[in-house]
Design a protein around this motif. Structure first.
Motif, PDB file in Angstrom:
ATOM      1  N   LEU A 221      12.224 -16.681   9.675  1.00  0.00           N
ATOM      2  CA  LEU A 221      11.070 -17.570   9.830  1.00  0.00           C
ATOM      3  C   LEU A 221      10.919 -18.473   8.606  1.00  0.00           C
ATOM      4  CD1 LEU A 221       8.528 -15.125  11.496  1.00  0.00           C
ATOM      5  CD2 LEU A 221       9.916 -16.896  12.560  1.00  0.00           C
ATOM      6  N   ALA A 224      13.392 -21.196   9.096  1.00  0.00           N
ATOM      7  CA  ALA A 224      12.967 -22.074  10.195  1.00  0.00           C
ATOM      8  C   ALA A 224      11.962 -23.106   9.681  1.00  0.00           C
ATOM      9  CB  ALA A 224      12.352 -21.249  11.321  1.00  0.00           C
ATOM     10  N   THR A 225      10.991 -22.665   8.867  1.00  0.00           N
ATOM     11  CA  THR A 225      10.011 -23.612   8.320  1.00  0.00           C
ATOM     12  C   THR A 225      10.667 -24.545   7.323  1.00  0.00           C
ATOM     13  OG1 THR A 225       8.764 -21.590   8.101  1.00  0.00           O
ATOM     14  CG2 THR A 225       7.582 -23.610   7.666  1.00  0.00           C
ATOM     15  N   LEU A 230       9.464 -27.187  12.804  1.00  0.00           N
ATOM     16  CA  LEU A 230       8.265 -27.649  13.501  1.00  0.00           C
ATOM     17  C   LEU A 230       8.243 -29.158  13.649  1.00  0.00           C
ATOM     18  CD1 LEU A 230       5.638 -25.321  11.856  1.00  0.00           C
ATOM     19  CD2 LEU A 230       6.690 -25.143  14.095  1.00  0.00           C
ATOM     20  N   LEU A 231       8.801 -29.849  12.666  1.00  0.00           N
ATOM     21  CA  LEU A 231       8.722 -31.310  12.702  1.00  0.00           C
ATOM     22  C   LEU A 231       9.844 -31.911  13.531  1.00  0.00           C
ATOM     23  CD1 LEU A 231       7.709 -31.957   8.999  1.00  0.00           C
ATOM     24  CD2 LEU A 231       6.280 -31.757  11.031  1.00  0.00           C
ATOM     25  N   THR A 232      10.868 -31.102  13.840  1.00  0.00           N
ATOM     26  CA  THR A 232      11.945 -31.613  14.683  1.00  0.00           C
ATOM     27  C   THR A 232      11.848 -31.023  16.082  1.00  0.00           C
ATOM     28  OG1 THR A 232      13.349 -29.848  13.860  1.00  0.00           O
ATOM     29  CG2 THR A 232      13.554 -31.982  12.780  1.00  0.00           C
ATOM     30  N   GLY A 233      10.843 -30.146  16.314  1.00  0.00           N
ATOM     31  CA  GLY A 233      10.672 -29.554  17.638  1.00  0.00           C
ATOM     32  C   GLY A 233      11.710 -28.502  17.969  1.00  0.00           C
ATOM     33  N   TRP A 235      12.091 -25.380  18.543  1.00  0.00           N
ATOM     34  CA  TRP A 235      11.347 -24.137  18.788  1.00  0.00           C
ATOM     35  C   TRP A 235      12.257 -22.922  18.794  1.00  0.00           C
ATOM     36  CZ3 TRP A 235      13.147 -21.780  23.137  1.00  0.00           C
ATOM     37  CH2 TRP A 235      13.859 -22.591  24.033  1.00  0.00           C
ATOM     38  N   PHE A 238      12.453 -20.368  15.725  1.00  0.00           N
ATOM     39  CA  PHE A 238      11.444 -19.369  15.333  1.00  0.00           C
ATOM     40  C   PHE A 238      10.916 -18.549  16.494  1.00  0.00           C
ATOM     41  CE2 PHE A 238       7.611 -21.427  16.874  1.00  0.00           C
ATOM     42  CZ  PHE A 238       7.948 -22.775  16.904  1.00  0.00           C
ATOM     43  N   VAL A 239      11.092 -19.009  17.745  1.00  0.00           N
ATOM     44  CA  VAL A 239      10.541 -18.252  18.869  1.00  0.00           C
ATOM     45  C   VAL A 239      11.203 -16.878  19.056  1.00  0.00           C
ATOM     46  CG1 VAL A 239      10.323 -18.226  21.380  1.00  0.00           C
ATOM     47  CG2 VAL A 239       9.535 -20.203  20.091  1.00  0.00           C
ATOM     48  N   GLY A 242       9.933 -14.344  16.378  1.00  0.00           N
ATOM     49  CA  GLY A 242       8.516 -14.034  16.584  1.00  0.00           C
ATOM     50  C   GLY A 242       8.308 -13.165  17.803  1.00  0.00           C
ATOM     51  N   ALA A 243       9.036 -13.475  18.887  1.00  0.00           N
ATOM     52  CA  ALA A 243       8.909 -12.676  20.103  1.00  0.00           C
ATOM     53  C   ALA A 243       9.380 -11.241  19.829  1.00  0.00           C
ATOM     54  CB  ALA A 243       9.726 -13.306  21.229  1.00  0.00           C
TER      55      ALA A 243
ATOM     56  N   PHE B 147       1.603 -10.594  17.378  1.00  0.00           N
ATOM     57  CA  PHE B 147       2.328 -11.689  16.723  1.00  0.00           C
ATOM     58  C   PHE B 147       1.788 -11.849  15.303  1.00  0.00           C
ATOM     59  CE2 PHE B 147       2.897 -12.869  21.163  1.00  0.00           C
ATOM     60  CZ  PHE B 147       4.219 -13.272  21.189  1.00  0.00           C
ATOM     61  N   PRO B 148       2.667 -12.138  14.341  1.00  0.00           N
ATOM     62  CA  PRO B 148       2.137 -12.442  13.011  1.00  0.00           C
ATOM     63  C   PRO B 148       1.258 -13.694  13.105  1.00  0.00           C
ATOM     64  CG  PRO B 148       4.536 -12.209  12.948  1.00  0.00           C
ATOM     65  CD  PRO B 148       4.135 -12.181  14.387  1.00  0.00           C
ATOM     66  N   PHE B 150       0.862 -16.168  11.196  1.00  0.00           N
ATOM     67  CA  PHE B 150       1.494 -17.443  10.873  1.00  0.00           C
ATOM     68  C   PHE B 150       2.490 -17.851  11.947  1.00  0.00           C
ATOM     69  CE2 PHE B 150       4.234 -14.298   8.941  1.00  0.00           C
ATOM     70  CZ  PHE B 150       5.501 -14.756   9.261  1.00  0.00           C
ATOM     71  N   TRP B 151       2.984 -16.856  12.717  1.00  0.00           N
ATOM     72  CA  TRP B 151       3.903 -17.216  13.793  1.00  0.00           C
ATOM     73  C   TRP B 151       3.138 -17.874  14.937  1.00  0.00           C
ATOM     74  CZ3 TRP B 151       4.774 -16.528  18.905  1.00  0.00           C
ATOM     75  CH2 TRP B 151       6.015 -16.984  19.366  1.00  0.00           C
ATOM     76  N   MET B 154       2.731 -21.257  13.959  1.00  0.00           N
ATOM     77  CA  MET B 154       3.936 -22.067  14.159  1.00  0.00           C
ATOM     78  C   MET B 154       4.076 -22.465  15.628  1.00  0.00           C
ATOM     79  SD  MET B 154       6.563 -19.867  11.791  1.00  0.00           S
ATOM     80  CE  MET B 154       8.012 -20.891  11.730  1.00  0.00           C
ATOM     81  N   SER B 157       1.409 -24.972  16.571  1.00  0.00           N
ATOM     82  CA  SER B 157       1.697 -26.240  15.933  1.00  0.00           C
ATOM     83  C   SER B 157       2.820 -26.977  16.658  1.00  0.00           C
ATOM     84  CB  SER B 157       2.059 -25.985  14.474  1.00  0.00           C
ATOM     85  OG  SER B 157       2.852 -27.017  13.974  1.00  0.00           O
ATOM     86  N   TRP B 158       3.839 -26.201  17.097  1.00  0.00           N
ATOM     87  CA  TRP B 158       4.935 -26.849  17.808  1.00  0.00           C
ATOM     88  C   TRP B 158       4.511 -27.301  19.191  1.00  0.00           C
ATOM     89  CZ3 TRP B 158       7.237 -24.448  22.198  1.00  0.00           C
ATOM     90  CH2 TRP B 158       8.148 -25.292  22.831  1.00  0.00           C
ATOM     91  N   PHE B 162       3.063 -30.671  18.181  1.00  0.00           N
ATOM     92  CA  PHE B 162       4.240 -31.530  18.229  1.00  0.00           C
ATOM     93  C   PHE B 162       4.610 -31.931  19.657  1.00  0.00           C
ATOM     94  CE2 PHE B 162       8.801 -32.085  18.652  1.00  0.00           C
ATOM     95  CZ  PHE B 162       9.059 -33.039  17.690  1.00  0.00           C
ATOM     96  N   HIS B 163       4.699 -30.931  20.547  1.00  0.00           N
ATOM     97  CA  HIS B 163       5.201 -31.177  21.894  1.00  0.00           C
ATOM     98  C   HIS B 163       4.206 -31.978  22.737  1.00  0.00           C
ATOM     99  CE1 HIS B 163       7.929 -30.444  25.196  1.00  0.00           C
ATOM    100  NE2 HIS B 163       6.914 -30.061  25.938  1.00  0.00           N
ATOM    101  N   VAL B 169      -0.929 -31.779  13.256  1.00  0.00           N
ATOM    102  CA  VAL B 169      -0.295 -30.527  12.877  1.00  0.00           C
ATOM    103  C   VAL B 169      -0.270 -30.274  11.375  1.00  0.00           C
ATOM    104  CG1 VAL B 169       1.146 -30.403  14.918  1.00  0.00           C
ATOM    105  CG2 VAL B 169       1.995 -31.597  12.906  1.00  0.00           C
TER     106      VAL B 169
END
Lengths: 287, 325
Positions: A221, A224-225, A230-233, A235, A238-239, A242-243, B147-148, B150-151, B154, B157-158, B162-163, B169
């Motif tokens: 993670l 990923a940041t 996040l700024l390039t989309g 996903w 990090f998904v 996190g999952a 879920f954490p 901060f996750w 994220m 935010s995405w 963003f999407h 964001v």
């Protein structure tokens, strides 16, 4: 317990991730190797896509589970063990020892966790050992408090008096007579400790306080940041991690629910774990 | 004042002393000396004499430890936290003060919303024990809570930022407004706070629901409530007057405890959204190995949480006759 739907799902999730952590790394690509184009979306070649450096996200997710779960298990075992021994001893001895230990426990419990962990970790060399030491140092007080309360209520029972009369040592009474009676509490504590250890570990590594060359759920993670997922989309960077964290944590939470309800049947929803307390007719009429 | 409250306030005082002392001992106890580590990092770019200056900045000297401790306490009493390295030459206290308002605004708002919403849901779940709310909401929120923090931030935010482009964001306000008491600025800060705030509420809601549900269940089984039912009082009156009122105060007690957790989550959430509060400063301090700033943040956040706990305890004691011993 296995008959409970939530317990079965929880157990399946937890055991599933444990097997992935144990065996998974044997079957995936090198998680640190630069295998493909950077930030490629999921495809047949890379099931979960690639990172900003062209690493295989699927391999990183699987291999990351191993380190994170290993450290979490060790930390959980240590914190519960230390907490149990200290809590049981304090409750058993009472007096000054108990007062001092309770004070120490309460002091740690009222201090906010993350800033303390971060400030200690920042002064130590990054890596799994630091992680383990810091999380163990800050994680035991909660378990000491829970075990202390339980032992304090067991202490006045007859079987403890019988052991004292027959001349057993304090140490033996705590370990042999008291600890086995704490099984449910310790189980629930261990689950809580695992949740804490995974969460705190991932949080610290996300801040950049882990070994950034290692592949763990937290560093996944972090990168990923750092690679501006996040700024390039992107996903997919990090998904999956996190999952994974959430599914493992959810499995543990489900197991925790079931354990807690067995310890305290009042919490049970009617019919979920067999006959719970029956509501009065008046309540039923209102419902 | 009751003995129980005095004991609690004494505990916070001890905890504050422990935090202050730990903050003093950490740089001196830890293997390696942060000044040398920093010096090594800037290898070749610093004069050897700069090492001494660095050590001074970090408060490390060769004086006897007792003397250093007294000096340290004296500086602390004057709000002296040293000089930040990342934001050199700003004093740490100034850097922290700059981010404090944002964290209070974001974390405080999220905490109040989560507490109100969570307690309401928990009370309703306990009232209709085994109903759809009781069987669906706790597991769903536990899943979210797994879920954490901060996750979730994220992901939100995405997806939402963003999407779908529904929310900004990053940062606390847009570049088009000037900070000040204007409507445009207020609107911008609210718009920027929604996404980070909502993820914090989502992640912490489950705890409040469970706490309230479990306390409420105990209260609903109590004698006074059965008596109220026997008297034929209406369900809404029983729910509010006998249930919620009695269950809320114990729940409020854990409000203080939760403050630390929520704040920890808030720090990481701020990082994801580059929200200019304490969390973002914490990240800068960690990345830049800015030990004075890091220690200042640790101390400020810890003392703030202890102070807030003390206030909550005084309030609860004033409101709840049961806690007056």
């Amino acid at each position: 317990m296995i008959a409970d739907r939530r317990a079965r799902l929880g157990l399946a999730l937890v055991l599933g991730f444990v097997s992935v952590a144990l065996l998974g790394p044997l079957f995936v690509a090198d998680p640190s190797a630069y295998l493909g184009p950077p930030l490629a979306p999921p495809s047949g070649d890379f099931w979960f896509g690639t990172t900003g450096q062209g690493q295989d996200v699927f391999a990183q997710t699987v291999v990351g589970a191993r380190s994170t779960l290993l450290v979490a298990t060790i930390v959980a075992g240590l914190t519960v063990f230390i907490g149990a021994v200290l809590g049981a001893t304090a409750a058993y001895l009472g007096g000054v020892v108990d007062a001092l230990l309770s004070l120490a426990v309460n002091v740690f419990l009222v201090m906010p966790g993350l800033p303390l962990i971060v400030v200690i970790a920042a002064f130590l060399p990054p890596g799994p050992v630091t992680m383990g030491v810091v999380l163990t140092l800050t994680g035991w007080p909660w378990h000491a408090r829970v075990v202390r309360a339980q032992v304090a209520s067991l202490r006045s029972r007859d079987f403890v008096a019988a052991a004292q009369v027959s001349g057993e040592s304090t140490w033996r009474i705590v370990v042999v007579e008291l600890l086995p009676n704490l099984a449910a509490v310790l189980g629930s504590s261990f689950i809580g400790a695992l949740l804490y250890a995974v969460g705190a570990q991932v949080g610290l590594e996300f801040l950049g306080l882990g070994d950034l060359n290692a592949v763990t759920w937290g560093t996944n993670l972090y990168w990923a940041t750092n690679d501006s997922a996040l700024l390039t989309g992107s996903w997919w960077t990090f998904v999956p991690t996190g999952a994974g964290i959430a599914a493992f944590g959810f499995g543990l939470t489900l197991l925790g629910f079931v354990l807690d309800e067995r310890a305290n049947p009042r919490l049970a929803a009617r019919g979920a774990t067999g006959p719970g307390p029956q509501p009065t007719p008046v309540e039923r009429a209102d419902g | 004042m009751s003995r129980g409250l005095l004991a609690r306030l004494g505990l916070y005082a001890v905890a504050a002393w422990v935090a202050i002392t730990l903050n003093f001992l950490l740089p001196r106890w830890m293997p390696g000396d942060p000044a040398s580590a920093l010096y090594a990092r800037f290898q070749g770019r610093l004069e050897p004499s700069a090492l001494d200056a660095l050590r001074l900045t970090l408060g490390i000297s060769d004086a006897p430890i007792g003397e250093q401790y007294v000096d340290y306490l004296g500086q602390l009493a004057h709000g002296e936290l040293g000089t930040s390295l990342v934001y050199f030459p700003s004093p740490v206290s100034e850097v922290i003060a700059g981010g404090l308002g944002w964290t209070l605004f974001l974390a405080g708002g999220a905490l109040i919303v989560a507490f109100t919403l969570g307690s309401t849901l928990g009370a309703l779940a306990a009232w209709r024990r085994g109903g759809w709310l009781d069987s669906a909401v706790p597991p769903l929120l536990s899943l979210l809570g797994a879920f954490p923090y901060f996750w979730l931030a994220m992901a939100a935010s995405w997806f939402l930022g963003f999407h779908l482009g529904w929310f900004p964001v990053r940062h606390a306000y847009g570049p088009e407004v000037q900070p000040g008491w204007t409507l445009a600025f207020a609107a911008s800060t609210v718009r920027h706070a929604i996404l980070p705030g909502a993820t914090m509420v989502a992640a912490s809601l489950g705890g409040w629901v469970l706490t309230m549900r479990n306390t409420m269940m105990g209260v609903l089984d109590d004698e006074p409530l059965r008596f109220a039912q026997a008297r034929g009082l209406g369900p809404s009156r029983i729910f509010l007057h006998y249930g919620v009122r009695n269950a809320l105060l114990p729940s409020l007690t854990s409000f203080g405890m939760a403050l630390g957790f929520v704040l920890s989550g808030a720090l990481l959430t701020e990082i994801v959204f580059a929200y200019p509060g304490q969390g973002y400063l914490l990240l800068q301090a960690v990345r830049g190995q800015d030990y004075p700033l890091l220690q200042g943040l640790f101390l400020t956040i810890t003392l703030a949480v202890l102070g807030a706990n003390a206030v909550v305890d005084v309030l609860v004691t004033a409101l709840d006759p049961r806690t007056r011993g």
